[in-house]
Design an enzyme around this catalytic site. Structure first.
Site, PDB file in Angstrom:
ATOM      1  N   GLU A   1      62.237 178.081  15.112  1.00  0.00           N
ATOM      2  CA  GLU A   1      63.225 177.020  15.380  1.00  0.00           C
ATOM      3  C   GLU A   1      64.642 177.529  15.096  1.00  0.00           C
ATOM      4  O   GLU A   1      65.580 177.299  15.867  1.00  0.00           O
ATOM      5  CB  GLU A   1      62.966 175.796  14.484  1.00  0.00           C
ATOM      6  CG  GLU A   1      61.659 175.076  14.731  1.00  0.00           C
ATOM      7  CD  GLU A   1      60.483 175.670  13.950  1.00  0.00           C
ATOM      8  OE1 GLU A   1      60.592 176.829  13.466  1.00  0.00           O
ATOM      9  OE2 GLU A   1      59.459 174.979  13.839  1.00  0.00           O
TER      10      GLU A   1
ATOM     11  N   HIS B   1      64.208 145.628   4.289  1.00  0.00           N
ATOM     12  CA  HIS B   1      64.012 144.929   5.559  1.00  0.00           C
ATOM     13  C   HIS B   1      62.983 145.649   6.414  1.00  0.00           C
ATOM     14  O   HIS B   1      62.962 145.485   7.634  1.00  0.00           O
ATOM     15  CB  HIS B   1      65.347 144.808   6.298  1.00  0.00           C
ATOM     16  CG  HIS B   1      66.358 144.073   5.486  1.00  0.00           C
ATOM     17  ND1 HIS B   1      66.491 142.708   5.522  1.00  0.00           N
ATOM     18  CD2 HIS B   1      67.236 144.527   4.563  1.00  0.00           C
ATOM     19  CE1 HIS B   1      67.441 142.338   4.669  1.00  0.00           C
ATOM     20  NE2 HIS B   1      67.903 143.425   4.068  1.00  0.00           N
TER      21      HIS B   1
END
Ligand code: F6P
Length: 573
Positions: free
Chosen positions: A240, A412
């Site tokens: 990568e 949340h």
């Protein structure tokens, strides 16, 4: 042998075998009387009944007995499913597995990373210069070697920050782009974000993913003449990173600069000096990484270059000093009060006695938002092992699943499962007490939420309490709704309060987690410093990548063949 410390080190290692057979076999924790004592204690607590709420009511000093300080970090461990006397049992177990011997073996440079026959010396990266000459490992003065490399990087970072280091057109450098992945990305990235308030002058970006969206977005709007790329790869062989490094070099050329100009705009951090030179990086701009530091433990080394550019030498030294303070705490504090040891044993308590599937890392700090990702690598790459140091199967479940997200956002999202799900999932709440920004009442709001959530996890809500809250509703509705509003409680958490997110305190925090993970690895009898699983990932894609292009017969399973075919078909559109 070149007079380059890295090369000298590698030579020494290459002379040895691929695996260190001489390492002491681990103590099987489960066979010790101390483990049996902990099991008995666990059974007794279960039959007595667990109620954190009740334990707080019964013992007014519970919080004092279970809270600890290290520097400006405060650890409230009282919302755990333990009694004050549990701590002694934890300490006894740490002693029984000879943690002291293994800790000493680590910091004195014994090759405890036995499967790679390497020493494990990230603690040497933060030793003071006074320790030069005291830690000679494989014939090298580790502290001196570290100082020499750091001095070179401090000088480089200072030149970039001050504008003395200019690009080929004579303009000041405005942006440093770090190209690296795993430990060559997450450490400097989390620290640079965490210490955002200390950042001046030069912008720092990070490119890790091989997905071209990552580098494309970072490069948008940058100018080659004012950009420096730092290619960070211990092995200089990670696909990568090399892919992105080549893309950066092409982009650089496309901007009209010559190949020869690369010398002023590319630096490398690696232990593979020749590979970096082959890429085109000047010898003067290659900063050595040592064989004895693993990627995920390397933020304190040359890998910290982007952080040094961002915050400067003075603050980087503070960062190291903080880590050193935690090292001292870990090396010298009796286990009964030793924070990494206690946190490690608390983790084992849930992992191996309560069979908890994982734990949540919840920094109530936007600047610490990458801490969960950093700890995922540190913890799961270190302790996600089924094979013991001696080559046998482990007796216990090892590394937990680490997940997390910044507070208050996670409230949340996954907090629902922590409040009302069926699983025991402990959390670490990490909360800075002061902020550099002072925007409105934001910070107070965030702190209040952290404290309230930890309290709610601990207390829960009974059916009677839920019914009382619904007193205004008709009886039938109340009966139907009240059970939905019950919270079981007894969901444990550690509250880790940090006076302020300074370089020193961040150093302490990250080093604390390093040691915690080391203690757990010792108890599980595994080597936390190799990573054969992720190494495997580096070779897996090699076979498939050429097949994506070519119209050749595939020899995989039908699922993998189908995926390749689907990709090929999409390319025809
Ligand atoms: O993915 C495995 C790994 O070896 C990590 O441990 C390491 O941090 C990362 O790759 C990057 O490796 P390198 O610095 O050699 O490019």
């Amino acid at each position: 042998i070149e007079r380059d410390s890295t090369v000298t080190f590698r030579f020494t290692v290459m002379m040895k075998g691929p695996i260190n057979m001489a390492i002491n076999p681990p103590v099987d924790a489960t066979k010790t009387p101390e483990w049996a004592a902990l099991q008995k204690h666990y059974d007794e607590l279960q039959s007595e009944g667990i109620s954190l709420k009740q334990w707080f009511a019964d013992d007014a000093e519970r919080v004092d007995k279970l809270s600890f300080d290290a520097g400006d970090l405060h650890f409230d461990l009282s919302k755990n499913l333990i009694k004050p006397e549990t701590l002694q049992l934890f300490a006894d177990l740490a002693k029984a597995v000879k943690l002291d011997e293994r800790t000493k073996a680590m910091y004195t440079g014994v090759h405890i990373n036995n499967t790679e026959d390497r020493a494990v010396l990230h603690t040497a990266l933060r030793r003071p210069v006074e320790d030069e000459g005291k830690y000679i490992v494989d014939g090298q003065d580790t502290v001196k070697d570290v100082r020499e490399v750091l001095d070179r990087i401090y000088a480089f970072a200072d030149e970039v920050r001050s504008g003395k280091w200019t690009g080929v057109t004579g303009k000041k450098i405005e942006t440093v782009v770090n190209i690296g992945i795993g430990g060559s990305d997450l450490g400097p990235q989390i620290a640079t974000q965490a210490l955002h308030a200390y950042r001046k002058q030069v912008r720092v970006h990070f490119v890790a993913n091989a997905d071209d969206a990552n580098i494309a977005k970072v490069l948008t709007g940058l100018k080659a003449e004012t950009t420096v790329f730092s290619i960070a790869s211990k092995s200089f062989g990670t696909p990568e990173t090399l892919l992105n490094a080549h893309a950066a070099r092409e982009w650089f050329r496309d901007q009209g600069l010559r190949a020869a100009d690369i010398a002023r705009h590319f630096v490398a951090i690696t232990s593979e000096v020749q590979a970096a030179r082959n890429f085109g990086i000047a010898a003067d701009h290659i900063f050595a990484m040592f064989d004895w530091v693993g990627g995920r433990y390397s933020v304190w080394s040359a890998i910290g270059l982007p952080l040094m550019v961002a915050i400067g030498e003075k603050h980087f030294r503070e960062f190291l000093r903080g880590a050193r303070a935690m090292d001292e705490h870990f090396f010298t504090t009796p286990y009964r009060r030793n924070i990494p040891v206690l946190l490690a044993l608390i983790g084992i308590w849930y992992n191996n006695f309560y069979q908890a599937p994982g734990y949540a890392v919840v920094p109530y700090s936007h600047n610490l938002r990458r801490l969960p990702a950093y700890l995922q690598q540190l913890d799961m790459e270190s302790n996600g092992k089924h094979c013991g140091i001696d080559g046998g199967s482990v007796a216990l479940d090892t590394g937990p699943i680490v997940f997390g997200e910044e507070g208050v956002n996670c409230q949340h999202a996954f907090f629902q499962l922590l409040h009302q799900g069926t699983r025991l999932i402990p959390s670490d709440f990490i909360v800075p007490m002061r902020t550099a920004y002072k925007v409105g009442r934001q910070h107070r709001f965030v702190v209040a939420n952290a404290f309230a959530q930890a309290e709610a996890f601990m207390r829960g809500k009974t059916l009677a309490e839920a019914r009382a809250e619904l007193a205004d509703l008709p009886e039938a509705v109340r009966d139907a709704l009240a059970p939905q509003k019950v919270f079981p409680g007894n969901q444990p958490s550690n509250s880790i309060l940090i006076d302020e997110l300074t370089p020193f305190n961040l150093g302490m925090l990250l080093a604390m987690y390093e040691h915690k993970i080391f203690v757990q690895g010792t108890i599980w009898g595994i080597n936390p410093f190799d990573q054969w699983g992720v190494e495997y990932g580096k070779v897996l894609a090699k076979a498939i990548e050429p097949e994506l292009n070519r119209d050749q017969t595939l020899h995989h399973d039908s699922s993998t063949n189908g995926l390749i075919d689907f990709y090929r078909a999409c390319q025809q559109r």
